[in-house]
Design an enzyme around this catalytic site. Sequence first.
Site, PDB file in Angstrom:
ATOM      1  N   ARG A   1       1.850   0.886  10.583  1.00 24.25           N
ATOM      2  CA  ARG A   1       1.441   1.264   9.219  1.00 24.25           C
ATOM      3  C   ARG A   1       2.635   1.200   8.301  1.00 24.25           C
ATOM      4  O   ARG A   1       3.528   2.035   8.371  1.00 24.25           O
ATOM      5  CB  ARG A   1       0.822   2.668   9.222  1.00 24.25           C
ATOM      6  CG  ARG A   1       0.109   3.022   7.902  1.00 24.25           C
ATOM      7  CD  ARG A   1      -0.606   4.354   7.981  1.00 24.25           C
ATOM      8  NE  ARG A   1      -1.687   4.335   8.948  1.00 24.25           N
ATOM      9  CZ  ARG A   1      -2.916   3.882   8.679  1.00 24.25           C
ATOM     10  NH1 ARG A   1      -3.206   3.424   7.491  1.00 24.25           N
ATOM     11  NH2 ARG A   1      -3.842   3.890   9.610  1.00 24.25           N
TER      12      ARG A   1
ATOM     13  N   ARG B   1       0.836  -1.207   0.000  1.00 21.01           N
ATOM     14  CA  ARG B   1       0.000   0.000   0.000  1.00 21.01           C
ATOM     15  C   ARG B   1       0.866   1.250   0.000  1.00 21.01           C
ATOM     16  O   ARG B   1       1.801   1.371   0.787  1.00 21.01           O
ATOM     17  CB  ARG B   1      -0.905   0.000   1.236  1.00 21.01           C
ATOM     18  CG  ARG B   1      -1.818  -1.212   1.217  1.00 21.01           C
ATOM     19  CD  ARG B   1      -2.870  -1.176   2.290  1.00 21.01           C
ATOM     20  NE  ARG B   1      -3.696  -2.371   2.189  1.00 21.01           N
ATOM     21  CZ  ARG B   1      -4.688  -2.682   3.023  1.00 21.01           C
ATOM     22  NH1 ARG B   1      -4.975  -1.861   4.026  1.00 21.01           N
ATOM     23  NH2 ARG B   1      -5.383  -3.769   2.848  1.00 21.01           N
TER      24      ARG B   1
ATOM     25  N   SER C   1     -10.960  -6.420   9.304  1.00 18.79           N
ATOM     26  CA  SER C   1     -12.140  -5.674   8.929  1.00 18.79           C
ATOM     27  C   SER C   1     -12.975  -6.657   8.119  1.00 18.79           C
ATOM     28  O   SER C   1     -12.579  -7.065   7.038  1.00 18.79           O
ATOM     29  CB  SER C   1     -11.724  -4.474   8.086  1.00 18.79           C
ATOM     30  OG  SER C   1     -12.771  -3.555   7.966  1.00 18.79           O
TER      31      SER C   1
ATOM     32  N   GLU D   1      -6.576  -2.154  14.864  1.00 19.60           N
ATOM     33  CA  GLU D   1      -7.422  -2.899  13.938  1.00 19.60           C
ATOM     34  C   GLU D   1      -6.604  -4.002  13.270  1.00 19.60           C
ATOM     35  O   GLU D   1      -5.622  -3.723  12.589  1.00 19.60           O
ATOM     36  CB  GLU D   1      -7.974  -1.939  12.876  1.00 19.60           C
ATOM     37  CG  GLU D   1      -8.867  -2.615  11.862  1.00 19.60           C
ATOM     38  CD  GLU D   1      -9.167  -1.717  10.669  1.00 19.60           C
ATOM     39  OE1 GLU D   1      -9.194  -0.483  10.843  1.00 19.60           O
ATOM     40  OE2 GLU D   1      -9.357  -2.263   9.577  1.00 19.60           O
TER      41      GLU D   1
ATOM     42  N   ARG E   1       0.367  -6.175  12.786  1.00 22.15           N
ATOM     43  CA  ARG E   1      -0.247  -5.684  14.020  1.00 22.15           C
ATOM     44  C   ARG E   1      -0.479  -6.821  15.004  1.00 22.15           C
ATOM     45  O   ARG E   1      -0.455  -6.610  16.227  1.00 22.15           O
ATOM     46  CB  ARG E   1      -1.556  -4.962  13.705  1.00 22.15           C
ATOM     47  CG  ARG E   1      -1.296  -3.664  12.957  1.00 22.15           C
ATOM     48  CD  ARG E   1      -2.577  -2.981  12.590  1.00 22.15           C
ATOM     49  NE  ARG E   1      -2.315  -1.791  11.776  1.00 22.15           N
ATOM     50  CZ  ARG E   1      -3.258  -1.080  11.184  1.00 22.15           C
ATOM     51  NH1 ARG E   1      -4.537  -1.430  11.316  1.00 22.15           N
ATOM     52  NH2 ARG E   1      -2.941  -0.027  10.480  1.00 22.15           N
TER      53      ARG E   1
END
Length: 423
Positions: free
Chosen positions: A278, A263, A353, A350, A391
């Site tokens: 991130r 990303r 999702s 998070e 994470r």
Amino acid sequence: MLDIRLIRDNAEQVKQRLAGRSGDFASLVDEVLAIDTQRRAAETERQKLQSDRNRISKEIGMAKKSGQDTSAIEAEVRGIGTRIDEIGREADVADARQRDLLLSIPNLPHEACPVGESAEQNPEVRVWGTKPEFAFEPKDHTHVAGALGMIDFEAGAKISGSAFVVYRGAGARLERALISFLLDLHTTQHGYEEISPPLLVKSECLVGTGQLPKFGDQVYHSAADDLYLIPTAEVPVTNLHRDEIVAHEKLPINYAAYTPCFRREAGSAGLGTRGLIRMHQFDKVELVKITTPETSMAELESLTANAEKVLQLLGLHYRVIELCTGDIGFGSAKTYDIEVWAPGQGTYLEVSSCSNFGDYQARRMNLRYKDENGKNRIPHTLNGSGTALARLFVALVETYQQADGSILIPEALRGHFGAGKIG
RNA sequence: GGUGAGGUGGCUGAGUGGUCGAAAGCACAUCUUUGCUAAAGAUGCGUAGCCUUAUCCGCUACCGAGGGUUCGAAUCCCUCCCUCACCGCCA
């Protein structure tokens, strides 16, 4: 992609449901409606002319067979051909414009989706476990794992730039152990088929799952080959069935895939400044389902439960929140986020999702299924992380850190890791 | 990367300019008959769009994709993509 017929017949209702999202889509709906009227008028005209041409051309063929002169009538048809080209271009332009507009309108939030404006209004659905207690001040994962030589941000920056990391030694081994732990869990306990897809995909795939055309600046693109690095395994795995008509007996389809995810994180504040949280590249095990419309909501619950199982087995405290209409993703109709507790951060992260996209992605990728009556219908697609690795790594390291700087490996992971502690 | 052969409906596979959306076979669905764990016969059976109250009818498009020639293209021409085989290169 929304069904143009739904928009045509229920414009006000569509606008009202889109109004729950952040952003204004009412004008887009009006625009698509206007272009749809234009498109159909041009299309009808074109088809009428084509019909005329077909009929007359047939007459020419027959006349020629019987030796008649056809030059006058041929000239007439030439005129029709010119007109078809003109009106045809009009129809094609309108059609392309309509598709572009439809592709940039997000999905309708499901009726079950809580109404709200932003993340602050996301209701908490459930909590599992409790925040672990420490007899010392818990450290950040960058310190714990850094001291043990498990992660190396300087090396990542040297090779690839900021927001890249090198895992090494026990860190690399822990990452690998987690990947196989997750895949084994989902394939042997939860009934998913393991998929190992290409990491480079065509643009059609990204259109199919909804990343393009709107979010093109977030994906890495190889211009020379016009291929994109996948931002999530959702893209290649869901697109496995693009342009297909799947037999209903095959549903639900359940896939689990490990892939790295890439990303660009263009415009993300604080990129790379919070350790592993991130990054431009991270590992993830993704769960993907293709189901009938009737079962998709129940499948969303089971998919979420499958992802939660990961944290339960690892003994990590987490909570599940439900995204409200203002916070839900572009293509999603309903989403649960699973957030794991990271003691060193003092916050929830998070790690998954889980979304039901309804028929939104399926319509974009022209995916259908044949139902019991032989009728083609549009299935629902779902996906969720099961779970994101970086994470999870953070939560694990921070939760199981010991006063002496070592890290305990939870029981469930020991078989895969091959040891009970690091350090 | 080079050379050669191909890409037609769920599958196999005909079809080299005019009632071809496309023969035939297989598969599938319904019905009939004989009967019984099968066979025979009949009928039906692609996708999308437009029109429409209508999943009826009608019309249009689709034979890998995109252009071109023509009154008319699955069929002729060009470009590209993909598959297979061999060669080259290579983890």
